[in-house]
Design a protein around this motif. Structure first.
Motif, PDB file in Angstrom:
ATOM      1  N   ASN A 297       0.841  -1.218   0.000  1.00  0.00           N
ATOM      2  CA  ASN A 297       0.000   0.000   0.000  1.00  0.00           C
ATOM      3  C   ASN A 297       0.865   1.253   0.000  1.00  0.00           C
ATOM      4  O   ASN A 297       0.592   2.236   0.685  1.00  0.00           O
ATOM      5  N   ASN A 314      -7.638  -6.603   1.236  1.00  0.00           N
ATOM      6  CA  ASN A 314      -6.983  -6.472  -0.061  1.00  0.00           C
ATOM      7  C   ASN A 314      -5.788  -5.531   0.062  1.00  0.00           C
ATOM      8  O   ASN A 314      -5.882  -4.479   0.695  1.00  0.00           O
ATOM      9  N   TYR A 315      -4.681  -5.911  -0.578  1.00  0.00           N
ATOM     10  CA  TYR A 315      -3.455  -5.129  -0.476  1.00  0.00           C
ATOM     11  C   TYR A 315      -2.819  -4.946  -1.851  1.00  0.00           C
ATOM     12  O   TYR A 315      -2.873  -5.847  -2.708  1.00  0.00           O
ATOM     13  N   ASN A 316      -2.231  -3.765  -2.041  1.00  0.00           N
ATOM     14  CA  ASN A 316      -1.424  -3.500  -3.232  1.00  0.00           C
ATOM     15  C   ASN A 316       0.025  -3.790  -2.884  1.00  0.00           C
ATOM     16  O   ASN A 316       0.589  -3.204  -1.958  1.00  0.00           O
ATOM     17  N   ALA A 318       3.933  -4.041  -4.276  1.00  0.00           N
ATOM     18  CA  ALA A 318       4.843  -3.597  -5.336  1.00  0.00           C
ATOM     19  C   ALA A 318       6.266  -4.013  -4.980  1.00  0.00           C
ATOM     20  O   ALA A 318       6.671  -3.946  -3.807  1.00  0.00           O
ATOM     21  N   GLU A 328       3.810  -4.611  -9.848  1.00  0.00           N
ATOM     22  CA  GLU A 328       2.718  -4.370  -8.913  1.00  0.00           C
ATOM     23  C   GLU A 328       1.616  -5.396  -9.119  1.00  0.00           C
ATOM     24  O   GLU A 328       1.365  -5.832 -10.245  1.00  0.00           O
ATOM     25  N   THR A 330      -2.333  -6.798  -6.956  1.00  0.00           N
ATOM     26  CA  THR A 330      -3.290  -6.700  -5.849  1.00  0.00           C
ATOM     27  C   THR A 330      -3.631  -8.105  -5.382  1.00  0.00           C
ATOM     28  O   THR A 330      -3.996  -8.962  -6.192  1.00  0.00           O
TER      29      THR A 330
END
Length: 528
Positions: A297, A314-316, A318, A328, A330
């Motif tokens: 995030n 839910n997480y982003n 990278a 990147e 999700t």
């Protein structure tokens, strides 16, 4: 003896009080009216003996008996505050203060007033046909509190002041409401509000309920235990509690709260085992290559390989690494899940645009043939490469080139043919030898005139008539010789310059052996 109102040989405190009050009131013209408070029956009575040889027992101490005279008088009785009930000699009068009590037998009388828990007593002497004014100052009365508990030996506190252990009788308790606290180890603490009446005895009988025992274990341990909203400890937890209903909550970081209600009965031992459910999951992140920076995030967390605990959600994610493209994605993480993520990072890429003159030269990158120019090489990972351009009958060219991310590097190669180098070498060789020949010839001329001058000098030494001519000839030949040797030296300089140019050209193009067009090679060397 004047205070012995009933002539029995005893002066009681009550008799003394009546006498003093009457005497003081009379002397001060009723300006001062001393008040007398009688002792309770439990406290006894003070007496003064008029005769030294009298021996008395408790039964001999007389009760106060009003002394009367023939005739009547009146009492006008007031109180502060007003509205109090009045008793004269234990006989209640109708009405409340202020009131007029008429036709009262003259003599000594006990007057009592009460209003609620406030009371006052006085003794007064009423003379015949007298209007006696009595003002009573009401004070808060006292009572008795008797406390009995089951079991005995409970600690008793009144208004938060310890008084003793039960059973107990507490005297001189101010009339009104009081807080009584009853404690005993192993039993519930009782706190009650008790109203004590003036000149009354209140009895409190209490059966103490046994304490209950609550024990709570949790998996994992170390959870905070809140009972009715108050933090009480951490698991494993054990505490004595009063019987009753409770709201219990278990809290622990990274786990859901567990709320439940319990009911405890006196003496009950309740054991609870609570399995807490975590709301955390684990991301296990691996990259190729490793040591890539991990951002979750948008926040830096560490370098791969990397494990992290996070709440479900839910997480982003990278990953970035120098000279590699950022990657990147999700991902959804569930509670109690351990999710493995493998990411292959792509190296930064660039392109080479290669041209040659003449064209169709063969292109080699890091020793591997790629094609022929003109040629564009795409998707090269960034970095430094060794580039070589080859073409038959031309000298190869080598160059290190750096490929930058998302950039096109343009390169133009002008190839040098074997023939052109051979031509340059021949020209340099010819020029070198021409200058060398000139230098040799000049040196020869100088040598010749030097020899001739030496010869004429020998003749000059023995000459007689032609000595002058010989001297001039010698000077001319010496001058010519010097000039010739100087020219020879000057001609030698371009000879050497061309020689060094030839050597440099051979070294540049690696020409220890110079190829010829028919495939035959010759080795060149110059010595002098």
């Amino acid at each position: 003896e004047l205070a012995d109102l009933d002539d029995d040989g005893f002066i009681t405190a009550s008799e003394l009080g009546i006498y003093i009050k009457s005497s003081v009131s009379k002397i001060s013209d009723n300006y001062q009216t001393p008040q007398l408070k009688s002792l309770s029956g439990d406290e006894g009575e003070f007496v003064f003996l008029l005769k030294k040889d009298i021996i008395i027992s408790e039964t001999q101490i007389p009760e106060f008996q009003p002394k009367t005279f023939e005739g009547f008088g009146d009492f006008y009785i007031t109180s502060e505050p007003s509205g109090a009930k009045v008793w004269i000699d234990e006989k209640e009068l109708s009405g409340t203060t202020p009131l007029l009590a008429e036709t009262i037998t003259a003599g000594y009388h006990k007057i009592k007033a009460e209003k609620g828990d406030y009371t006052a007593e006085s003794f007064a002497q009423l003379n015949v046909d007298e209007m006696k004014k009595i003002n009573l100052m009401l004070e808060l009365g006292s009572g008795i509190l008797k406390v009995i508990t089951t079991p005995f030996e409970a600690m008793i506190s009144l208004d938060r002041t310890f008084k003793g252990k039960s059973p107990i009788t507490l005297k001189d308790i101010k009339a009104g409401w009081h807080e009584i606290t009853i404690k005993k180890d192993g039993y519930s603490t009782i706190i009650k509000q008790i109203q004590v009446g003036s000149n009354k005895t209140e009895e409190v009988r209490v059966t103490l309920p046994e304490l209950a025992m609550l024990s709570i274990n949790s998996d994992p341990s170390g959870a905070s235990v809140l009972i009715d909203g108050k933090t009480s400890g951490k698991t494993p937890f054990s505490k004595n509690l009063d019987s009753g209903n409770y709201e219990v909550k278990l809290e622990k970081q990274e786990y859901y709260d567990d709320d439940f209600s319990i009911e405890l009965t006196p003496g009950e031992k309740k054991d609870l085992q609570i399995n807490l459910k975590t709301y955390m999951g684990i991301f296990s992140i691996i990259s190729e290559p490793s040591n890539a920076e991990v951002l979750i995030n948008g926040i830096k967390k560490g370098l791969t390989p990397f494990d992290i605990k996070l709440k479900e959600g839910n997480y982003n994610i990278a990953l970035r690494k120098q000279e590699y493209y950022k990657k990147e994605l999700t991902e959804k993480l569930n509670a109690e899940e351990e999710k493995k993520i493998n990411i292959d990072l792509e190296r930064h890429k660039g392109s080479l645009d290669i041209k040659s003159n003449p064209s169709l030269a063969e292109v080699f990158v890091d020793g591997k043939t790629i094609g022929r120019a003109p040629l564009q090489i795409s998707d090269l990972t960034t970095g430094t490469y060794k580039l070589e351009i080859r073409k038959k009958d031309y000298f190869p060219q080598k160059q290190s080139v750096k490929v930058k991310v998302d950039a096109v590097k343009s390169l133009n190669f002008d190839l040098i043919s074997h023939a052109s180098i051979n031509l340059k070498l021949r020209r340099l060789n010819t020029t070198k030898y021409l200058w060398l020949c000139g230098s040799i010839i000049s040196a020869g001329v100088g040598g010749y005139f030097k020899y001739s001058a030496d010869k004429h000098y020998d003749e000059y030494k023995s000459a007689t008539d032609n000595a002058t001519d010989l001297h001039k000839k010698i000077e001319m030949e010496d001058n010519i010789s010097t000039i010739a040797f100087g020219i020879s030296t000057v001609f030698l300089i371009p000879t050497l310059v061309n020689h060094f140019k030839q050597s440099a050209l051979k070294k540049k193009w690696d020409l220890s052996v110079i190829p010829k067009e028919d495939g035959v090679s010759i080795t060149m060397g110059v010595k002098w």
